[in-house]
Design an enzyme around this catalytic site. Structure first.
Site, PDB file in Angstrom:
ATOM      1  N   CYS A  83     -25.042  39.212  -1.836  1.00 50.70           N
ATOM      2  CA  CYS A  83     -25.475  37.836  -2.128  1.00 50.70           C
ATOM      3  C   CYS A  83     -26.980  37.739  -2.415  1.00 50.70           C
ATOM      4  O   CYS A  83     -27.440  36.735  -2.954  1.00 50.70           O
ATOM      5  CB  CYS A  83     -25.125  36.910  -0.970  1.00 50.70           C
ATOM      6  SG  CYS A  83     -23.364  36.677  -0.768  1.00 50.70           S
TER       7      CYS A  83
HETATM    8  C1  LIG Z   1     -23.450  34.911   3.569  1.00 53.27           C
HETATM    9  C2  LIG Z   1     -22.308  34.983   2.657  1.00 53.27           C
HETATM   10  O1  LIG Z   1     -22.319  34.484   1.552  1.00 53.27           O
HETATM   11  S1  LIG Z   1     -20.934  35.775   3.161  1.00 53.27           S
HETATM   12  C3  LIG Z   1     -19.589  34.864   2.674  1.00 53.27           C
HETATM   13  C4  LIG Z   1     -19.423  33.576   3.372  1.00 53.27           C
HETATM   14  N1  LIG Z   1     -19.698  33.686   4.776  1.00 53.27           N
HETATM   15  C5  LIG Z   1     -20.162  32.662   5.446  1.00 53.27           C
HETATM   16  O2  LIG Z   1     -20.337  31.600   4.940  1.00 53.27           O
HETATM   17  C6  LIG Z   1     -20.530  33.010   6.850  1.00 53.27           C
HETATM   18  C7  LIG Z   1     -20.659  31.821   7.727  1.00 53.27           C
HETATM   19  N2  LIG Z   1     -19.414  31.479   8.378  1.00 53.27           N
HETATM   20  C8  LIG Z   1     -18.778  30.351   8.125  1.00 53.27           C
HETATM   21  O3  LIG Z   1     -19.250  29.591   7.341  1.00 53.27           O
HETATM   22  C9  LIG Z   1     -17.549  30.053   8.893  1.00 53.27           C
HETATM   23  O4  LIG Z   1     -17.376  31.031   9.864  1.00 53.27           O
HETATM   24  C10 LIG Z   1     -16.290  29.949   7.995  1.00 53.27           C
HETATM   25  C11 LIG Z   1     -16.413  28.758   7.063  1.00 53.27           C
HETATM   26  C12 LIG Z   1     -16.104  31.194   7.175  1.00 53.27           C
HETATM   27  C13 LIG Z   1     -15.077  29.729   8.898  1.00 53.27           C
HETATM   28  O5  LIG Z   1     -15.317  28.625   9.741  1.00 53.27           O
HETATM   29  P1  LIG Z   1     -15.113  28.758  11.322  1.00 53.27           P
HETATM   30  O6  LIG Z   1     -15.308  27.416  11.880  1.00 53.27           O
HETATM   31  O7  LIG Z   1     -15.976  29.852  11.814  1.00 53.27           O
HETATM   32  O8  LIG Z   1     -13.594  29.140  11.395  1.00 53.27           O
HETATM   33  P2  LIG Z   1     -12.860  30.171  12.342  1.00 53.27           P
HETATM   34  O9  LIG Z   1     -12.540  31.370  11.528  1.00 53.27           O
HETATM   35  O10 LIG Z   1     -13.578  30.388  13.630  1.00 53.27           O
HETATM   36  O11 LIG Z   1     -11.576  29.357  12.638  1.00 53.27           O
HETATM   37  C14 LIG Z   1     -11.571  28.104  13.368  1.00 53.27           C
HETATM   38  C15 LIG Z   1     -10.150  27.628  13.511  1.00 53.27           C
HETATM   39  O12 LIG Z   1      -9.656  27.232  12.227  1.00 53.27           O
HETATM   40  C16 LIG Z   1      -8.486  27.984  11.907  1.00 53.27           C
HETATM   41  N3  LIG Z   1      -8.488  28.282  10.478  1.00 53.27           N
HETATM   42  C17 LIG Z   1      -9.043  29.354   9.849  1.00 53.27           C
HETATM   43  N4  LIG Z   1      -8.815  29.269   8.531  1.00 53.27           N
HETATM   44  C18 LIG Z   1      -8.117  28.138   8.323  1.00 53.27           C
HETATM   45  C19 LIG Z   1      -7.597  27.531   7.170  1.00 53.27           C
HETATM   46  N5  LIG Z   1      -7.764  28.071   5.949  1.00 53.27           N
HETATM   47  N6  LIG Z   1      -6.934  26.370   7.308  1.00 53.27           N
HETATM   48  C20 LIG Z   1      -6.758  25.810   8.524  1.00 53.27           C
HETATM   49  N7  LIG Z   1      -7.237  26.343   9.643  1.00 53.27           N
HETATM   50  C21 LIG Z   1      -7.907  27.503   9.553  1.00 53.27           C
HETATM   51  C22 LIG Z   1      -8.550  29.229  12.747  1.00 53.27           C
HETATM   52  O13 LIG Z   1      -7.251  29.732  12.985  1.00 53.27           O
HETATM   53  C23 LIG Z   1      -9.199  28.715  14.010  1.00 53.27           C
HETATM   54  O14 LIG Z   1      -8.221  28.090  14.810  1.00 53.27           O
HETATM   55  P3  LIG Z   1      -8.306  28.124  16.431  1.00 53.27           P
HETATM   56  O15 LIG Z   1      -9.603  27.423  16.759  1.00 53.27           O
HETATM   57  O16 LIG Z   1      -7.090  27.401  16.831  1.00 53.27           O
HETATM   58  O17 LIG Z   1      -8.337  29.578  16.750  1.00 53.27           O
END
Ligand SMILES: CC(=O)SCCNC(=O)CCNC(=O)[C@H](O)C(C)(C)COP(=O)(O)OP(=O)(O)OC[C@H]1O[C@@H](n2cnc3c(N)ncnc32)[C@H](O)[C@@H]1OP(=O)(O)O
Length: 376
Positions: free
Chosen positions: A159
């Site tokens: 990135c």
């Molecule tokens: C830097 C870069 O460009 S790398 C590429 C992108 N990376 C990033 O943006 C890194 C930063 N991380 C993030 O933004 C976040 O972690 C995300 C958006 C990827 C995910 O969001 P999070 O809130 O962390 O989701 P997480 O994976 O912990 O899941 C939370 C809950 O939602 C659920 N969930 C995950 N995906 C989905 C989905 N597609 N639909 C519905 N629910 C979902 C999970 O099962 C979990 O449920 P639980 O709490 O009952 O266990």
């Protein structure tokens, strides 16, 4: 006394694929795949031998990421539950490859905006995270298609590729090796995204950007002075992709999901936000810039929450959309191109003397800052 060559950004360019996938369309396709998978494996699931797949949700995607839609090069196959990957005809070697084609489109946009002919450019860097092939370099194909003499090469810092490319181009200008350098970032991220992975199937989109970095002495009046650039890398497995030709050495695992994008999203969030915020503050101090006076932040477009936190730490208050614009809603995460799209679409209104920051962060980990000041 005449000072050394001074690098500036003369113009940027953007290519946006026509097709776009809304969260609603994406989730309908994903959930059709989940239903089909669970029905096909009903016995194994009932016997406890296999876990049932969980459906995705529009609400989760929007809340967790800020993404509402993303552009792609091939919509129908990505949404087809039987395929869920991009598909197009393989091109003969004599034809321009698809990644070079969108890079050329973005580069032509940048050149036209700068009033520059391709023959005036000395070097092309293809700085992107999703190269189509190892060699010959995508950059050399783009160079040839544009009719540029000089040299070209590929660089991949995930990135952060575009900001690393800008610093490299700026260094060529400062050293007198080139006067005009194109940094092209074609990102067909739909190829590395696992569209069947609920945790990440919504993240990425396709796009291409270009940045024309030149010596101030030949640049157009409408330009951005590069005040300083800084790069940082710290190894992490939290964003990883094991695709590569050495996978031939173990054919039994050549197609497993780790050969596509995989991340520990929560860890990325927690570790990258403080690292990047501190890096920006340190670099601002080194350059004698008050971070609170920054007119605009063009941050990497990974996640609205990450950007909110980083902007707040830098500016000292919650950033408005004007101070830290997002393009995530319509483009999704476009890897190295994200901060450049934000800059391209949200910089015309700034006035001479205004100072802003282009900043990237991502896999590696890698991060780059480019402080710029509008000339005039
Ligand atoms: C830097 C870069 O460009 S790398 C590429 C992108 N990376 C990033 O943006 C890194 C930063 N991380 C993030 O933004 C976040 O972690 C995300 C958006 C990827 C995910 O969001 P999070 O809130 O962390 O989701 P997480 O994976 O912990 O899941 C939370 C809950 O939602 C659920 N969930 C995950 N995906 C989905 C989905 N597609 N639909 C519905 N629910 C979902 C999970 O099962 C979990 O449920 P639980 O709490 O009952 O266990």
């Amino acid at each position: 006394m005449e000072t050394a060559q001074r690098p500036v950004i003369s113009a940027t360019g953007l290519f946006t694929p026509e097709e776009s996938i809304s969260n609603e369309e994406l989730v309908a396709s994903f959930n059709a795949y989940v239903e089909r998978f669970n029905a096909e494996h009903a016995d194994a699931i009932a016997a406890g031998e296999l876990g049932a797949l969980e459906p995705s949700s529009v609400e989760f995607i929007e809340k967790a990421s800020g993404i509402k839609s993303r552009h792609v090069m091939a919509k129908a196959p990505v949404l087809d539950p039987d395929i869920m990957a991009p598909r197009w005809d393989e091109r003969p070697d004599e034809d321009l490859s698809i990644l070079a084609e969108i890079g050329v489109a973005a580069a032509q946009d940048a050149l036209a905006r700068a009033g520059r002919e391709a023959r005036d450019v000395d070097a092309v860097l293809c700085a992107a995270s999703n190269m189509q092939r190892p060699y010959p370099a995508m950059a050399i194909e783009i160079q040839q298609a544009l009719g540029i003499e000089g040299f070209a090469f590929d660089m991949n810092v995930a990135c952060s590729s575009a900001t690393f490319g800008i610093q490299t181009a700026a260094d060529y200008i400062r050293a007198g090796h080139a006067r005009s350098v194109l940094v092209v970032s074609p990102e067909i991220t739909s190829g590395h995204l696992n569209w069947r992975d609920r945790d990440s199937h919504f993240i990425f989109g396709d796009v291409a950007t270009a940045v024309l970095v030149e010596d101030a002495a030949i640049a157009p009046e409408e330009r951005w002075d590069i005040l300083g650039t800084r790069l940082k890398t710290v190894f992490s497995n939290n964003i990883r992709n094991n695709f590569g030709f050495l996978n031939r050495a173990h054919p039994e695992t050549a197609d497993t999901p780790d050969k596509l994008f995989v991340q520990e999203g929560r860890k990325v969030f927690k570790e990258v936000v403080p690292m990047v915020a501190q890096m920006i503050l340190d670099e601002a101090e080194r350059l004698g810039i008050d971070p609170q006076s920054l007119r605009r932040l063009w941050l990497h477009q990974a996640n609205a929450g990450m950007n909110r936190l980083i902007a707040q730490r830098v500016l000292g208050h919650e950033a408005s959309a004007d101070e830290s614009p997002t393009v995530l809603d319509t483009y999704g995460n476009t890897s190295s191109a994200g901060s450049i799209i934000a800059f391209h679409l949200h910089s015309d209104d700034l006035r001479g003397g205004d100072i802003g920051l282009i900043c990237s962060f991502g896999a590696g980990y890698s991060a780059g800052t480019v402080f710029v000041r509008k000339a005039g």
